[in-house]
Design a protein around this motif. Structure first.
Motif, PDB file in Angstrom:
ATOM      1  N   PRO A 192      -2.956   4.403  11.479  1.00 52.14           N
ATOM      2  CA  PRO A 192      -2.815   5.397  12.140  1.00 52.14           C
ATOM      3  C   PRO A 192      -1.488   6.320  12.050  1.00 52.14           C
ATOM      4  CG  PRO A 192      -2.137   3.661  13.500  1.00 52.14           C
ATOM      5  CD  PRO A 192      -2.431   3.067  12.180  1.00 52.14           C
ATOM      6  N   ARG A 207      -7.758   9.269  14.158  1.00 51.41           N
ATOM      7  CA  ARG A 207      -8.632   9.359  12.759  1.00 51.41           C
ATOM      8  C   ARG A 207      -9.444  10.907  13.061  1.00 51.41           C
ATOM      9  NH1 ARG A 207     -11.179   4.252  12.233  1.00 51.41           N
ATOM     10  NH2 ARG A 207      -9.334   3.813  11.395  1.00 51.41           N
ATOM     11  N   LEU A 255      -7.197   4.528  17.891  1.00 52.22           N
ATOM     12  CA  LEU A 255      -7.265   4.561  16.435  1.00 52.22           C
ATOM     13  C   LEU A 255      -8.331   5.711  15.907  1.00 52.22           C
ATOM     14  CD1 LEU A 255      -7.341   0.682  15.629  1.00 52.22           C
ATOM     15  CD2 LEU A 255      -5.710   2.504  14.449  1.00 52.22           C
ATOM     16  N   SER A 281     -10.152  -0.151   7.854  1.00 49.51           N
ATOM     17  CA  SER A 281      -9.232  -1.225   8.459  1.00 49.51           C
ATOM     18  C   SER A 281      -9.941  -1.571   9.922  1.00 49.51           C
ATOM     19  CB  SER A 281      -8.040  -0.320   8.519  1.00 49.51           C
ATOM     20  OG  SER A 281      -7.193  -0.534   7.555  1.00 49.51           O
ATOM     21  N   THR A 282     -10.480  -0.632  10.455  1.00 52.20           N
ATOM     22  CA  THR A 282     -11.023  -0.757  11.826  1.00 52.20           C
ATOM     23  C   THR A 282     -12.066  -1.798  11.792  1.00 52.20           C
ATOM     24  OG1 THR A 282     -10.682   1.566  12.582  1.00 52.20           O
ATOM     25  CG2 THR A 282     -12.188   0.216  13.998  1.00 52.20           C
ATOM     26  N   GLN A 321     -10.297  -4.921  13.784  1.00 50.59           N
ATOM     27  CA  GLN A 321     -11.059  -4.815  15.054  1.00 50.59           C
ATOM     28  C   GLN A 321     -12.373  -5.709  15.239  1.00 50.59           C
ATOM     29  OE1 GLN A 321      -9.174  -2.201  14.040  1.00 50.59           O
ATOM     30  NE2 GLN A 321      -7.373  -3.023  15.470  1.00 50.59           N
ATOM     31  N   ASN A 343       5.054  -4.900  12.948  1.00 52.44           N
ATOM     32  CA  ASN A 343       4.713  -4.396  14.251  1.00 52.44           C
ATOM     33  C   ASN A 343       3.959  -5.307  14.984  1.00 52.44           C
ATOM     34  OD1 ASN A 343       1.773  -4.559  13.327  1.00 52.44           O
ATOM     35  ND2 ASN A 343       2.253  -2.915  11.889  1.00 52.44           N
ATOM     36  N   ASP A 403      -3.270   5.843   3.232  1.00 47.79           N
ATOM     37  CA  ASP A 403      -2.707   4.973   3.605  1.00 47.79           C
ATOM     38  C   ASP A 403      -3.633   4.115   4.747  1.00 47.79           C
ATOM     39  OD1 ASP A 403      -1.344   2.258   3.783  1.00 47.79           O
ATOM     40  OD2 ASP A 403       0.583   3.359   3.607  1.00 47.79           O
ATOM     41  N   ARG A 404      -4.421   3.383   4.420  1.00 42.84           N
ATOM     42  CA  ARG A 404      -5.678   2.718   5.497  1.00 42.84           C
ATOM     43  C   ARG A 404      -6.642   3.972   6.006  1.00 42.84           C
ATOM     44  NH1 ARG A 404      -4.763  -2.069   6.643  1.00 42.84           N
ATOM     45  NH2 ARG A 404      -2.629  -2.882   6.693  1.00 42.84           N
ATOM     46  N   PHE A 405      -7.906   3.480   6.345  1.00 45.60           N
ATOM     47  CA  PHE A 405      -8.754   4.573   6.999  1.00 45.60           C
ATOM     48  C   PHE A 405      -9.797   3.830   7.601  1.00 45.60           C
ATOM     49  CE2 PHE A 405     -12.362   7.742   6.389  1.00 45.60           C
ATOM     50  CZ  PHE A 405     -11.666   8.652   7.116  1.00 45.60           C
ATOM     51  N   ILE A 458       0.721  -5.879  15.440  1.00 44.21           N
ATOM     52  CA  ILE A 458      -0.359  -6.464  14.981  1.00 44.21           C
ATOM     53  C   ILE A 458       0.028  -7.619  13.866  1.00 44.21           C
ATOM     54  CG2 ILE A 458      -2.557  -6.023  13.541  1.00 44.21           C
ATOM     55  CD1 ILE A 458      -3.031  -3.503  15.143  1.00 44.21           C
ATOM     56  N   ASP A 459       1.038  -7.269  13.174  1.00 45.31           N
ATOM     57  CA  ASP A 459       1.538  -8.342  12.203  1.00 45.31           C
ATOM     58  C   ASP A 459       1.694  -9.420  13.022  1.00 45.31           C
ATOM     59  OD1 ASP A 459       1.648  -6.446  10.315  1.00 45.31           O
ATOM     60  OD2 ASP A 459       3.843  -6.218  10.934  1.00 45.31           O
ATOM     61  N   ARG A 480       6.419  -9.185   4.856  1.00 46.82           N
ATOM     62  CA  ARG A 480       6.588  -8.087   6.083  1.00 46.82           C
ATOM     63  C   ARG A 480       7.645  -8.796   6.775  1.00 46.82           C
ATOM     64  NH1 ARG A 480       3.119  -3.460   6.884  1.00 46.82           N
ATOM     65  NH2 ARG A 480       3.562  -3.768   9.129  1.00 46.82           N
ATOM     66  N   ARG A 538       0.141   6.126  16.925  1.00 44.36           N
ATOM     67  CA  ARG A 538       0.675   4.998  16.255  1.00 44.36           C
ATOM     68  C   ARG A 538       1.908   4.303  16.842  1.00 44.36           C
ATOM     69  NH1 ARG A 538       0.888   3.733  10.720  1.00 44.36           N
ATOM     70  NH2 ARG A 538       2.543   2.093  10.185  1.00 44.36           N
ATOM     71  N   LYS A 554       0.818  -1.262  -0.011  1.00 44.97           N
ATOM     72  CA  LYS A 554       0.062   0.025  -0.150  1.00 44.97           C
ATOM     73  C   LYS A 554       0.821   1.225   0.050  1.00 44.97           C
ATOM     74  CE  LYS A 554      -2.145  -1.380   3.655  1.00 44.97           C
ATOM     75  NZ  LYS A 554      -1.033  -0.814   4.188  1.00 44.97           N
TER      76      LYS A 554
HETATM   77  P1  TMP Z   1       0.664  -0.391   8.316  1.00 44.39           P
HETATM   78  O1  TMP Z   1      -0.507   0.380   7.810  1.00 44.39           O
HETATM   79  O2  TMP Z   1       1.869   0.242   8.431  1.00 44.39           O
HETATM   80  O3  TMP Z   1       0.341  -2.118   7.654  1.00 44.39           O
HETATM   81  O4  TMP Z   1       0.289  -0.768   9.861  1.00 44.39           O
HETATM   82  C1  TMP Z   1      -0.838  -0.271  10.408  1.00 44.39           C
HETATM   83  C2  TMP Z   1      -1.280  -1.500  11.195  1.00 44.39           C
HETATM   84  O5  TMP Z   1      -2.305  -1.195  12.274  1.00 44.39           O
HETATM   85  C3  TMP Z   1      -1.460  -2.664  10.403  1.00 44.39           C
HETATM   86  O6  TMP Z   1      -1.367  -3.657  11.288  1.00 44.39           O
HETATM   87  C4  TMP Z   1      -3.207  -2.524  10.608  1.00 44.39           C
HETATM   88  C5  TMP Z   1      -3.634  -1.758  12.103  1.00 44.39           C
HETATM   89  N1  TMP Z   1      -4.673  -1.193  11.960  1.00 44.39           N
HETATM   90  C6  TMP Z   1      -5.685  -1.629  12.428  1.00 44.39           C
HETATM   91  O7  TMP Z   1      -5.628  -2.763  13.305  1.00 44.39           O
HETATM   92  N2  TMP Z   1      -7.012  -1.041  12.605  1.00 44.39           N
HETATM   93  C7  TMP Z   1      -7.185   0.408  11.874  1.00 44.39           C
HETATM   94  O8  TMP Z   1      -8.191   0.965  11.879  1.00 44.39           O
HETATM   95  C8  TMP Z   1      -6.058   0.771  11.380  1.00 44.39           C
HETATM   96  C9  TMP Z   1      -5.971   2.099  10.474  1.00 44.39           C
HETATM   97  C10 TMP Z   1      -4.744   0.057  11.315  1.00 44.39           C
END
Ligand code: TMP
Length: 230
Positions: A41, A75, A71, A101-102, A106, A155, A96-98, A157-158, A147, A51, A17
């Protein structure tokens, strides 16, 4: 001046992304557009601090409910101080994400209820929804391997379970399938140039439609698509 447009990249880990957002920004600038880039974030001083709290590999647990609210705080700040002002100036905003993603992480991943996530998202986003969401989709094992191969990019979450990431991917695919007018799904296992070409095609098509819609039209008002929790 071109009308403002809000373009979001979404998807599971390792889909490229960040690179594709940068390619798209360069291309749009070369085409004469004003472009503002951001990430979630993050994207504001507060958001980058959040973040760090969320993604750093720290020795404290973060519940999915707390994760969602952190998060969403990032936002809320980003939408009101960066994205909406830029759109009002006629810029193209690439994020890059919005909010999806939640719903995917989540909601789909951690199993939080979609009604609560929808309410929180509407509050955090100030009702703003993307004009185009580009889902860079790829199998979980391919994304996570990418990754792990990039030193320093892993990170907190990974490191969640493989099942978690499968549920996240499924949730993204459901969101895209439920709203084909605003989502485009691109196979992110293709070579980088091929992905970039498909991204440009989708953006050109969407910008064309926005131009036909015209400057003065109100933004679309639709409920957020429901997250899939399976
Ligand atoms: P990345 O965008 O660099 O991949 O890292 C952002 C990390 O945060 C990714 O593991 C996804 C996570 N994330 C959520 O779990 N929920 C969210 O709403 C957002 C924006 C990111």
């Amino acid at each position: 001046m071109a009308p403002g447009a809000f373009i979001v990249f979404e998807g599971p880990e390792g889909g490229g992304k960040t690179l594709q957002a940068a390619f798209l920004a360069d291309w749009l600038r070369a085409e004469g557009h004003e472009v503002v880039q951001c990430r979630e974030p993050g994207g504001t001083a507060l958001g980058e601090r959040i973040r760090d709290v969320l993604l750093g590999r720290k020795d404290y647990a973060i519940l999915p409910e707390a994760e969602t609210l952190l998060l969403s705080a990032a936002r809320a700040q980003l939408v009101r101080t960066v994205i909406q002002p830029a759109l009002r100036q006629g810029a193209i905003v690439i994020c890059d994400r919005f909010a999806a993603s939640t719903l995917a992480y989540q909601g789909g991943g951690s199993g939080l209820p979609e009604e609560a996530l929808g309410d929180i998202a509407r509050f955090a986003t100030n009702g703003l929804q993307p004009d185009l969401v580009i889902l860079l989709d790829l199998p979980v094992e391919v994304g996570l391997r990418r990754r792990l191969d990039e030193a320093g990019s892993v990170n907190r979450i990974d490191l969640a379970s493989r099942d978690f990431h499968e549920r996240v991917r499924a949730a993204f695919r459901h969101l895209a399938a439920d709203d084909p007018a605003h989502w485009v799904v691109i196979d992110a296992t293709q070579p980088v140039d091929a992905v970039a070409g498909e991204v440009r095609k989708a953006v050109r098509r969407r910008l064309g439609k926005l131009q036909t819609r015209g400057h003065g039209d109100p933004p679309r008002a639709q409920p957020l698509p429901a997250a899939t929790t399976q």
